[in-house]
Design an enzyme around this catalytic site. Structure first.
Site, PDB file in Angstrom:
ATOM      1  N   HIS A  93       0.815  -1.210   0.000  1.00  0.00           N
ATOM      2  CA  HIS A  93       0.000   0.000   0.000  1.00  0.00           C
ATOM      3  C   HIS A  93       0.852   1.264   0.000  1.00  0.00           C
ATOM      4  O   HIS A  93       0.346   2.338  -0.346  1.00  0.00           O
ATOM      5  CB  HIS A  93      -0.961  -0.021   1.191  1.00  0.00           C
ATOM      6  CG  HIS A  93      -2.116  -0.946   1.003  1.00  0.00           C
ATOM      7  ND1 HIS A  93      -3.373  -0.693   1.501  1.00  0.00           N
ATOM      8  CD2 HIS A  93      -2.208  -2.137   0.352  1.00  0.00           C
ATOM      9  CE1 HIS A  93      -4.186  -1.683   1.165  1.00  0.00           C
ATOM     10  NE2 HIS A  93      -3.493  -2.574   0.482  1.00  0.00           N
ATOM     11  N   HIS A 279      -2.158 -12.663  -1.999  1.00  0.00           N
ATOM     12  CA  HIS A 279      -3.225 -13.360  -1.294  1.00  0.00           C
ATOM     13  C   HIS A 279      -2.837 -14.780  -0.901  1.00  0.00           C
ATOM     14  O   HIS A 279      -3.665 -15.503  -0.349  1.00  0.00           O
ATOM     15  CB  HIS A 279      -4.496 -13.357  -2.142  1.00  0.00           C
ATOM     16  CG  HIS A 279      -5.105 -11.999  -2.279  1.00  0.00           C
ATOM     17  ND1 HIS A 279      -6.249 -11.746  -3.004  1.00  0.00           N
ATOM     18  CD2 HIS A 279      -4.721 -10.794  -1.772  1.00  0.00           C
ATOM     19  CE1 HIS A 279      -6.533 -10.451  -2.943  1.00  0.00           C
ATOM     20  NE2 HIS A 279      -5.614  -9.857  -2.210  1.00  0.00           N
TER      21      HIS A 279
END
EC number: 1.11.1.21
Length: 748
Positions: A93, A279
């Protein structure tokens, strides 16, 4: 007299009250050219981060980071006993705000510490990640910036979970205040998308997670995402994990993913690798309704000390954590690299469900509980996925890549490692900026490589002789100046791309750009290439001059000639050492985003835009890292030197073009001239003699702004003064040299 009456501030403090922006919201943002000044930097003026990093014990730091990964703290316990997934998300991020359109965003300046990023709904709980890092940052001090530390920690997290990373480069210098130049969109509500799309989500009044109300998702947004944005909603890094505007449609989600990741310079394979690789680790958090989550850090109380999103659900941490509102764990190995992600994606059929917070997610049909719990070893869960995960199965192109990765785990691991390196280093610019022992040796085309210098460089005597040859070649001052400017001014201080090094102005796509006047450019380059060939053929000892150097030297020669014509002897600084890139080293699609849609320095615009031309000029100047005085002196100088595209006479406020004079400013500010727009569009203006009505000049918005805007006029008045001619010449030379050398990181 009461105590209240005695208060000298009467409840007001410095910086509050009605501001100029409140009165005039469309006021030109000249202030963007003075952000990140030395006044906000607490470090000593002599501090050199590159030198400090070179003295860093990088291996010791990495060992400390490895130890941190499994050192779970009671105040924020690690999921699965490992902080790795949290730190991967933090690094992702940090870097993931990058967008290729203007090169802004990314992790290169440590902006995740500041608003708005530190309070975005998509960054819930990353305040905890940075606080977990603080003891290590405190230990190593200024030898490692926050910007570098966040990315390095993500790398170490991956390594500690079994992935062989591609490498790491330091060199990201911290800034000390929020970026003001970044355009995040016009929405005024978190998770809104109704401004960046012609039709999109209106957002929510209070959003402390990425959960979007279901009634906002009935009509998915349109496909016309505003440039240069890459995120689909205000406050998100990429896409909505529930699907477009919360609509759980995997195919529609794939369209969002492809658009967003392409705007971050990622192709389909890199996109699949990044999503699947990311993920493979960790989980999302939606233990309860988002209503339990408090205000973001920037809205927090003093005693919160920069922490935000206080969670009143249960213990507020561990198994009770609420971050995104989703409650998904993808693999049986959430703290270990594996191929589980694809095995689960294709090994189960999926049915739509809701998280405890009410968010759309998917659960494996008729599956056993095989997924470990993050905090209770005795519990297991059924496999779960996000809508964005199913996009990798149901989009045909993504599916083909995903199935290949499932069958070839080694390809998946390599693709993820490379894509992760690109994600976290895309905004760093050329390899010359890379620092540290972990820099990979392999050269990658997205790094915009240039050849190493493999020959002796020209000296001052050679440069002087070459300048004489150039000036005798028949090329005009205007053509030499405009060519050098076209080459160097592609530089973007945002992601450190572009610039004169590489001489890519002679290659596709730059040689065909409208702003570069292809026909004129070809003639100038042909002449310079002949001069280059003749010079190199006459040398001994391997001495050469590259075309990249010669283009800049030619521009310098023209500036010196124009200054001499104005009565000033100057020598424009010249530092040889540029080399010429090949077409194979140049990604045409990647370089296409550098094409100027408007360049006020050359009085050029491809078409009329909704954004005023003067605002586009400020944007260009900010990308060139220019101050307001540098912007002003360059525009004034380039106008009188005739650098306008198409030989336009707009803004050429002089009777002696080709002479480096301050005539632009003197004539613009001459009160004998009255200006009027030539049409309702107010793009072009005529300046007529107030007494006779005789036409004196024509100009555009980017010319007249130097007399209209109070800040720019104040600077223009300095250069228009009777005693300013010499200062103008020297300031122009300094600003010109700065632009010519913006990409010369080797000189530092």
């Amino acid at each position: 007299m009461t105590t209240e009456a005695k208060c000298p501030f009467n409840h007001a403090v410095v910086g509050t009250g009605t501001t100029n922006r409140d009165w005039w919201p469309k006021q030109l943002r000249v202030d963007l050219l003075s952000q990140h000044s030395s006044k906000s930097n607490p470090l000593d003026p002599s501090f050199n981060y590159a030198d400090a990093f070179k003295h860093l014990d990088l291996q010791a730091l990495k060992q400390d980071l490895h130890a941190l990964m499994t050192d779970s703290q009671d105040w924020w316990p690690a999921d699965f006993g490992h902080y790795g997934p949290l730190f991967v998300r933090m690094a992702w991020h940090s870097a993931g705000t990058y967008r290729i359109g203007d090169g802004r965003g990314g992790g290169g300046r440590g902006q995740q510490r500041f608003a708005p990023l530190n309070s975005w709904p998509d960054n819930v709980s990353l305040d905890k990640a940075r606080r977990l890092l603080w003891p290590i940052k405190q230990k190593y001090g200024q030898a490692i910036s926050w910007a570098d530390l966040m990315i390095l920690t993500g790398n170490v997290a991956l390594e500690s979970m079994g992935l062989k990373t591609f490498g790491f480069a330091g060199g990201r210098e911290d800034t000390w205040e929020p970026d003001q130049d970044l355009y995040w969109g016009r929405e005024t509500k978190w998770l809104g998308g109704d401004e960046r799309y012609s039709r999109g989500s209106p957002g929510v009044d209070e959003a402390h997670g990425v959960l979007v109300k279901d009634d906002d998702s009935q009509v998915p947004h349109t496909r016309d995402l505003e440039n240069p944005l890459a995120a689909v909603q205000m406050g998100l890094i990429y896409v909505n994990p529930e699907g477009p505007d919360g609509n759980p449609d995997p195919i529609a989600s794939a369209r969002d993913i492809r658009d967003t990741f392409a705007r971050m310079a990622m192709n389909d394979e890199e996109t699949v690798a990044l999503i699947a690789g990311g993920h493979t680790f960790g989980k999302t958090h939606g233990a309860g309704p988002a209503d339990y989550v408090g205000a973001e850090p920037e809205a927090g109380e003093l005693e919160s000390q920069g922490f935000g999103w206080h969670n009143r659900y249960g213990s507020g941490k561990g198994a009770d954590t609420i971050t995104s509102g989703l409650e998904v764990t993808w693999t049986t190995t959430p703290a270990q690299w594996s191929n589980d992600y694809f095995d689960h994606l294709f090994g189960f059929e999926w049915e739509l469900s809701k998280s405890p917070a009410g968010a759309h997610q998917w659960v494996a049909k008729n599956a056993d509980a095989i997924i470990p719990d993050a905090h209770d070893a005795s519990r297991k869960h059924r496999p779960t996925m996000l809508t964005t995960d199913l996009a990798l199965r149901f989009d045909p192109a993504y599916e083909a890549i995903s199935r290949r990765f499932q069958q070839h785990p080694e390809q998946f691991a390599d693709a993820f490692a490379r894509a992760w390196f690109k994600l976290t280093h895309r905004d760093m610019g050329p390899r010359a900026r890379y620092l540290g022992a972990d820099v990979p040796a392999e050269e990658l085309v997205w790094q915009d490589p240039v050849p190493a210098v493999d020959h002796a460089l020209v000296d001052a005597q050679d440069a002087a002789a070459l300048k004489q040859t150039i000036l005798a070649s028949g090329l005009s001052v205007a053509h030499l100046v405009s060519t050098a400017w076209a080459s160097a001014s592609t530089f973007r201080g945002s992601d450190k791309r572009g610039g004169a090094n590489g001489a890519r102005i002679r290659l596709a796509p730059q040689k065909e750009w409208q702003a570069n006047q292809p026909e004129q450019l070809a003639k100038v380059l042909a002449t310079l290439e002949r001069i280059q060939a003749d010079f190199n053929a006459a040398q001994s000892g391997g001495k050469k001059i590259s075309l990249a150097d010669l283009v800049v030297l030619a521009g310098n020669a023209a500036v010196e000639h124009a200054a001499q014509a104005a009565g000033h002897q100057v020598t424009v600084p010249f530092a040889p050492g540029r080399t010429d890139a090949s077409q194979e080293q140049t990604d045409v699609e990647s370089f296409a985003v550098l094409e100027p849609v408007a360049d006020g320095f050359r009085n050029f615009a491809k078409r009329r835009y909704a954004v005023p031309a003067e605002a586009l000029l400020i944007d260009k100047a900010q990308l060139l890292t220019l101050t307001a005085p540098e912007l002003t002196v360059l525009v004034g100088g380039l106008r009188v030197l005739g650098a306008n595209v198409g030989d336009s006479k707009h803004g050429v406020f002089t009777s002696r073009p080709g002479v480096l004079s301050n005539d632009f400013f003197a004539n613009l500010l001459d009160m004998r001239t009255e200006w009027k727009a030539t049409s309702e569009a107010k793009e072009v203006f005529e300046g007529r003699d107030r007494s006779t009505g005789e036409l004196r000049w024509t100009g555009t918005r980017v010319d007249l702004v130097f007399g209209s805007n109070s800040i720019l006029r104040a600077v223009a008045e300095v250069y228009a003064s009777a005693d300013a001619q010499e200062k103008f010449v020297h300031d122009f030379v300094a600003a010109w040299t700065k632009v010519m050398q913006l990409d010369r990181f080797d000189l530092a």
